[in-house]
Scaffold this active site. Sequence first.
Site, short mmCIF file in Angstrom:
data_model
loop_
_atom_site.label_atom_id
_atom_site.label_comp_id
_atom_site.label_asym_id
_atom_site.label_seq_id
_atom_site.Cartn_x
_atom_site.Cartn_y
_atom_site.Cartn_z
N HIS A 1 -1.41 -5.50 18.92
CA HIS A 1 -0.73 -4.36 17.43
C HIS A 1 0.16 -3.27 18.33
CE1 HIS A 1 -0.32 -3.13 13.15
NE2 HIS A 1 -0.45 -4.34 13.04
N THR B 1 -6.56 1.33 11.18
CA THR B 1 -6.30 1.12 9.88
C THR B 1 -6.62 -0.21 9.53
OG1 THR B 1 -4.06 0.83 9.43
CG2 THR B 1 -5.28 3.18 9.65
N CYS C 1 0.68 -1.25 0.43
CA CYS C 1 -0.13 0.25 0.10
C CYS C 1 0.80 1.55 -0.25
CB CYS C 1 -0.67 0.14 1.09
SG CYS C 1 0.33 -0.06 2.38
N SER D 1 1.36 -10.77 9.51
CA SER D 1 0.35 -9.54 9.55
C SER D 1 -1.31 -9.53 9.39
CB SER D 1 1.10 -9.32 8.07
OG SER D 1 0.02 -8.73 7.23
N SER D 2 -1.70 -8.66 10.38
CA SER D 2 -2.64 -8.96 10.87
C SER D 2 -3.49 -8.43 9.00
CB SER D 2 -2.73 -7.40 11.99
OG SER D 2 -4.02 -6.99 11.48
N ASN D 3 -2.91 -8.03 8.20
CA ASN D 3 -4.56 -6.96 7.53
C ASN D 3 -4.13 -8.99 6.24
OD1 ASN D 3 -2.55 -6.65 3.83
ND2 ASN D 3 -0.99 -5.75 6.06
N HIS E 1 5.81 -6.49 8.21
CA HIS E 1 5.43 -7.50 7.98
C HIS E 1 5.85 -8.34 7.24
CE1 HIS E 1 3.00 -6.54 12.27
NE2 HIS E 1 4.20 -6.44 12.22
N GLU F 1 0.23 -0.78 15.87
CA GLU F 1 -0.14 0.14 15.45
C GLU F 1 -1.23 1.16 16.67
OE1 GLU F 1 -1.64 0.98 12.15
OE2 GLU F 1 -3.94 1.23 12.75
#
Length: 298
Positions: free
Chosen positions: A130, A169, A12, A225-227, A43, A132
């Site tokens: 997390h 986010t 991104c 990686s959370s996303n 990550h 963030e």
Amino acid sequence: MIVQIAKHSGFCYGVKRAVQILDDLIESNNGQKKVFTLGPIIHNNQVTEYYEEKGVKIIEKLTDFVDNRVDGDRLVIRSHGAPKFVYDLAEAQGFVVYDATCPYVKKIQNTVSSYHLKGYNIIIVGDMNHPEVLGINGWCDESATIMNNLHDVENMKPSDEPFCIVAQTTFNLSTWDQMIDLFSKKLSNVIINNTICLATEQRQNACVELSKSVDFMIVIGGKHSSNTRKLVEICSKNATTIHIETKDDLVDVSMFKSDTKIGIAAGASTPDWIVESVILKIENEGEVFFDGKSQFNG
Ligand code: SF4
């Protein structure tokens, strides 16, 4: 077989920017000062290894004394951001800080900071572990209540006090919508900031769309990686889905028949060369002639 890549896959804006800041630093530094990142820059183990080979070292926690560090060494804050105390500590320890916090995350940090100063209670909707979220909480003196699901909101007492709500986010949009409905019923004086990143929303929507039209989804990204994990969760609702980090995790390519429709999605921390090497492995039925890594330039 038909291989289709989900729109908005891969790095991104914030990740591209962070990687670019690190690349520029490595180039301009020319080996003169040590370069550290606070946590891995993104990550993704393969990208981390790439930077390790270039001499970049990872500090897990700045509270620890950093061995062999001298004044003027460089410290890069990654796109997730960091709590305010980390900047103060880094400066006190003599680091020159390169802030690669994603501007969208920085905006959330500024929001909680200003509402905290105005006396608002802060709620962060997200995963309390997390980085963030920990970083955002560090801009309102660690005063935030962190909530992750509907159950957390159900357990909350109604209140007339002022509240400011922000989201991690990468938080799931539909869970956020349900939580916000409930917050609005319980809190009479609340400012709601939907801070879910557009990149996340677009990536998640593209995954919903693609996973409905294929037989099999392969989601590529770091296991931590959370996303990426959220993409796996979303795709699993519509198609058989596997989560891999690299082509090496794709052991049995023979399970794909000539008419299998395969969808590919990549998390925000997955470089293009890893996606390309997976596609090449599928298309060449397991034989890999090129791992794509030589194309990686950040
Ligand atoms: S997902 Fe969005 S907020 Fe997070 S780093 Fe990428 S662009 Fe920034």
